[in-house]
Design a protein around this motif. Structure first.
Motif, PDB file in Angstrom:
ATOM      1  N   GLU A   1       0.813  -1.211   0.000  1.00 49.06           N
ATOM      2  CA  GLU A   1       0.000   0.000   0.000  1.00 49.06           C
ATOM      3  C   GLU A   1       0.849   1.265   0.000  1.00 49.06           C
ATOM      4  OE1 GLU A   1      -2.506  -3.249   1.801  1.00 49.06           O
ATOM      5  OE2 GLU A   1      -0.411  -2.609   1.935  1.00 49.06           O
TER       6      GLU A   1
ATOM      7  N   ASP B   1      -7.388   8.858  -4.892  1.00 50.96           N
ATOM      8  CA  ASP B   1      -6.733   8.324  -3.694  1.00 50.96           C
ATOM      9  C   ASP B   1      -6.091   9.444  -2.883  1.00 50.96           C
ATOM     10  OD1 ASP B   1      -7.444   5.869  -4.668  1.00 50.96           O
ATOM     11  OD2 ASP B   1      -5.421   5.054  -4.776  1.00 50.96           O
TER      12      ASP B   1
ATOM     13  N   ARG C   1      -7.699  -0.809  -2.505  1.00 49.95           N
ATOM     14  CA  ARG C   1      -7.125  -1.027  -3.843  1.00 49.95           C
ATOM     15  C   ARG C   1      -7.366  -2.470  -4.240  1.00 49.95           C
ATOM     16  NH1 ARG C   1      -1.820   2.407  -2.961  1.00 49.95           N
ATOM     17  NH2 ARG C   1      -2.643   4.467  -3.485  1.00 49.95           N
TER      18      ARG C   1
ATOM     19  N   THR D   1      -5.189   2.946   3.804  1.00 52.61           N
ATOM     20  CA  THR D   1      -5.270   2.259   2.517  1.00 52.61           C
ATOM     21  C   THR D   1      -5.009   0.774   2.709  1.00 52.61           C
ATOM     22  OG1 THR D   1      -4.518   4.244   1.343  1.00 52.61           O
ATOM     23  CG2 THR D   1      -4.314   2.144   0.177  1.00 52.61           C
ATOM     24  N   TYR D   2      -5.837  -0.052   2.064  1.00 52.32           N
ATOM     25  CA  TYR D   2      -5.704  -1.506   2.135  1.00 52.32           C
ATOM     26  C   TYR D   2      -5.786  -2.095   0.733  1.00 52.32           C
ATOM     27  CZ  TYR D   2      -6.634  -1.204   7.181  1.00 52.32           C
ATOM     28  OH  TYR D   2      -6.572  -0.912   8.523  1.00 52.32           O
ATOM     29  N   ASN D   3      -4.927  -3.056   0.438  1.00 52.15           N
ATOM     30  CA  ASN D   3      -5.095  -3.875  -0.757  1.00 52.15           C
ATOM     31  C   ASN D   3      -6.099  -4.969  -0.452  1.00 52.15           C
ATOM     32  OD1 ASN D   3      -3.105  -2.433  -2.128  1.00 52.15           O
ATOM     33  ND2 ASN D   3      -1.478  -3.834  -1.485  1.00 52.15           N
TER      34      ASN D   3
END
Length: 506
Positions: free
Chosen positions: A340, A358, A371, A428-430
């Motif tokens: 991230e 973003d 994401r 933010t996280y994948n």
């Protein structure tokens, strides 16, 4: 301070603590006494000498460091009470409050009037200028003055209006279930006629939680969020979640976003976006993509900031350029994937708009950016197309130098709900499905095999060969995203091949 989380039970700060006068020696401290979730007691340093005393009644930086939430007060109210025994409440309002005493002393009572297992729970305490209480939305607030000339102050994080007052929840001061032990009996206290007429607890309609708004309700993710929250209905199965289509709120229209009534909402899930990647490279498509993905998101972020809403925003692997080592070995050697924290470097217009969004969303105090990559849900998508080609006996040429993982909207929706329900740290996280990274050609072959067709019918070609002579956006060659951070919150995405087979069986 002790208490029980059950109707009619009280937690009391002993009067002896206040009897000696203002607590000049107390350091700044924030504690949660226990019986009412989110209700906090704040000890305030008071500095006195022969002239009187001074305190910092509200000091955001120090209080946040001590554990008070950043609730964003916008209005300061003061209630002056001439005589001891003046009693006001019990009022639960649709905002948070920070209540303190400017001068004098009060007996305070707070009753949880929110929906949930602690409905009816009582907390009481004596307050003087050295002690304050943070009262979350939906918790009833009441006090009785213990000295003449008492001034009761409260900061609130929304502006009072007649419409807002209509959302109040009230409880009678003399309710037998709450059984508040008022120091001055109510028959000898000074009450308003309105407060005397408030309902008993068994007649109180609990204040509902703040609602969640899902934008893009008819898209692939929007439909998966319906299933995640209410089994796929139209919001009727879960009254705390509202689903809005583009016709009901168009992000590309900033005026509509600004005019929307945000009262009563606590969270917005933005599942709306312009996702026509190739069309975004055209003149009109570029304007459309920026209008929906950037200008609209900026208007939404502004509304979330003004109304202190949590914003969940869905982003894309297209914010990355794929890297120089991408595309070799059909997934081998990619390691954990892109973290991230990796700097964005979008190749095309769509990726540029997602990266810009973003950046906008990331400045909000309360946000989740998800994401994701290669999304598959109900509607037109790559897997459905390959299954259709297999069924018609067509042998396709499919790109084999782009590598990533599929993201089924079921897992994306469940991951979003997990972050919100667990109160995971903002940021933010994948979020994709798990499993071995694969090329599009490998996934196509898996579709052919799972549907009973020969996977050898799929021929791998390079991106350059596939798009030769076509108007197409540049694609990242390496779309593998590192899932360590989302896993650290307790969420484990399902393997993409397990979901692929489930999807094809349906």
């Amino acid at each position: 301070m002790t208490g029980q989380a059950a109707s009619g039970q009280q937690a009391v700060i002993p009067a002896a603590e206040a009897a000696a006068g203002i607590g000049f020696a107390r350091p700044l401290a924030v504690t949660e006494p226990g019986p009412i979730p989110g209700l906090l007691v704040v000890d305030l340093p008071v500095h006195g000498d022969n002239r009187g005393w001074f305190k910092e009644n509200w000091q955001r930086e120090k209080m946040l460091a001590a554990g008070l939430p950043d609730f964003g007060p916008v209005q300061n109210n003061v209630s002056f009470n001439a005589s001891a025994g003046t009693t006001r409440g019990i009022h639960a309002e649709p905002w948070d409050k920070f209540v303190s005493v400017a001068t004098g002393r009060i007996f305070g009572a707070w009753v949880d009037l929110r929906e949930g297992p602690t409905f009816g729970t009582v907390f009481t305490a004596e307050l003087d200028p050295s002690r304050a209480v943070f009262v979350p939305r939906g918790v009833g607030n009441a006090f009785q003055t213990l000295e003449d000339g008492t001034a009761y102050s409260y900061l609130v994080n929304d502006h009072w209006s007649a419409d807002a007052q209509a959302q109040y929840t009230f409880l009678n001061l003399a309710d037998e279930t709450a059984a508040i032990d008022w120091p001055i009996p109510l028959e000898r206290a000074e009450l308003s006629d309105k407060d005397r007429a408030h309902p008993r607890l068994d007649a109180v309609v609990p204040m509902p939680p703040c609602k969640t708004l899902v934008l893009g309700a008819n898209g692939q993710l929007g439909r998966a969020l319906r299933a995640a929250y209410d089994g796929g209905g139209n919001g009727s199965g879960n009254s705390s979640v509202v689903f809005a289509t583009r016709a009901e709120l168009d992000l590309a229209d900033p005026a509509a976003v600004a005019a929307f009534d945000w009262s009563g909402y606590g969270t917005v899930i933005n599942a709306a976006a312009h996702t026509a990647v190739d069309a975004a490279e055209t003149g009109q498509g570029r304007r459309d993509a920026w209008a929906a993905n950037v200008t609209g998101v900026a208007a939404l972020a502004r509304a979330c900031l003004e109304h202190r809403l949590v914003l969940v925003h869905v982003s894309s692997d297209y914010v990355f350029d794929g890297g120089p080592d991408a595309g070799a070995g059909d997934g081998a050697g990619f390691g954990a994937g892109r973290a991230e924290t990796e700097p964005v470097a979008p190749l095309g217009v769509y990726g540029q708009t997602k990266a810009a969004a973003d950046a906008i969303v990331s400045v909000l105090p309360k946000h989740y950016i998800l994401r994701t990559s290669w999304v598959v849900g109900e509607g037109a998508n790559f897997v459905a197309t390959m299954a259709s080609l297999a069924g018609r006996g067509i042998s396709p040429s499919v790109v084999d130098d782009q590598v990533g993982r599929l993201t089924f909207t079921r897992d994306l929706a469940e991951g979003i709900r997990h972050l919100l329900d667990t109160g995971a740290p903002y940021g933010t996280y994948n979020l994709t499905n798990a499993g071995e990274p694969m090329s599009w050609a490998r996934i196509a072959a898996e579709v052919y095999a799972a549907t009973g067709h020969d996977p050898a019918a799929v021929t791998g070609v390079s991106t350059a060969e596939y798009f030769a002579g076509k108007q197409a956006a540049p694609r990242p060659a390496n779309s593998v995203l590192d899932l360590s951070k989302i896993r650290s919150t307790g969420f484990e995405p399902e393997d993409q091949l397990v979901r692929l087979r489930e999807y094809l069986q349906r």
